[in-house]
Design an enzyme around this catalytic site. Sequence first.
Site, PDB file in Angstrom:
ATOM      1  N   LEU A   1      45.215  45.770  37.616  1.00 44.86           N
ATOM      2  CA  LEU A   1      44.210  44.766  37.949  1.00 44.86           C
ATOM      3  C   LEU A   1      43.067  44.785  36.943  1.00 44.86           C
ATOM      4  O   LEU A   1      42.604  45.848  36.526  1.00 44.86           O
ATOM      5  CB  LEU A   1      43.659  45.060  39.354  1.00 44.86           C
ATOM      6  CG  LEU A   1      42.531  44.153  39.840  1.00 44.86           C
ATOM      7  CD1 LEU A   1      43.046  42.739  40.069  1.00 44.86           C
ATOM      8  CD2 LEU A   1      41.911  44.729  41.095  1.00 44.86           C
ATOM      9  N   HIS A   2      42.614  43.617  36.564  1.00 51.39           N
ATOM     10  CA  HIS A   2      41.435  43.476  35.710  1.00 51.39           C
ATOM     11  C   HIS A   2      40.842  42.093  35.924  1.00 51.39           C
ATOM     12  O   HIS A   2      41.555  41.130  36.141  1.00 51.39           O
ATOM     13  CB  HIS A   2      41.776  43.705  34.233  1.00 51.39           C
ATOM     14  CG  HIS A   2      42.850  42.822  33.705  1.00 51.39           C
ATOM     15  ND1 HIS A   2      44.199  43.022  33.999  1.00 51.39           N
ATOM     16  CD2 HIS A   2      42.793  41.725  32.922  1.00 51.39           C
ATOM     17  CE1 HIS A   2      44.913  42.084  33.402  1.00 51.39           C
ATOM     18  NE2 HIS A   2      44.082  41.284  32.747  1.00 51.39           N
TER      19      HIS A   2
END
Length: 181
Positions: free
Chosen positions: A140-141
């Site tokens: 996730l980013h």
Amino acid sequence: MRVFPELAREFAAAEDGFERLWTPHRMAYIKGDRPSEAAGEGCPFCLAPQRADDAEGLIVHRGKHCYVVMNLFPYNPGHVLVCPYRHVALYVDLTDEEAEEFTSLTRDSLRALEKASAPLGFNIGMNQGAVAGAGVQAHLHQHVVPRWGGDSNFLPVIAQTKALPMLLEDVRTQLVAAWPR
């Protein structure tokens, strides 16, 4: 254009009215010439905070659960990513503590960018899954992209301009080599 500027101008703008920006450096990203996304082994978001030197890892800020890093393939100067240290793919997989810091670091990124470069706006978001456009799906980013009038993101919509990742000469060379004999 390197070799055929007159020809390029004639063909690039005549038919559809779009101007072209050539960004051949992005081909590495488009072709997938990047490490595996396995946790720790090749995931760029697991590797960056493991570097001893934050400058070398392009780390902007470290928190307890998340950190902020410069994007290697930025849309604009100052394009940063907010990432959890933990290798999780989806926003809903964050713990409450991680989600709270993820949000806090996003706000801090906005404040720092406002102070550093006075953008006129921002794009903030995350792409989860390949069909949503995630370049690194497994970790996730969140993107924080500073925006100015006439900048490089969403060019076809706001400026009738397309960013192209390869030069015409390079594409032509590839097509000639691949043409059926």
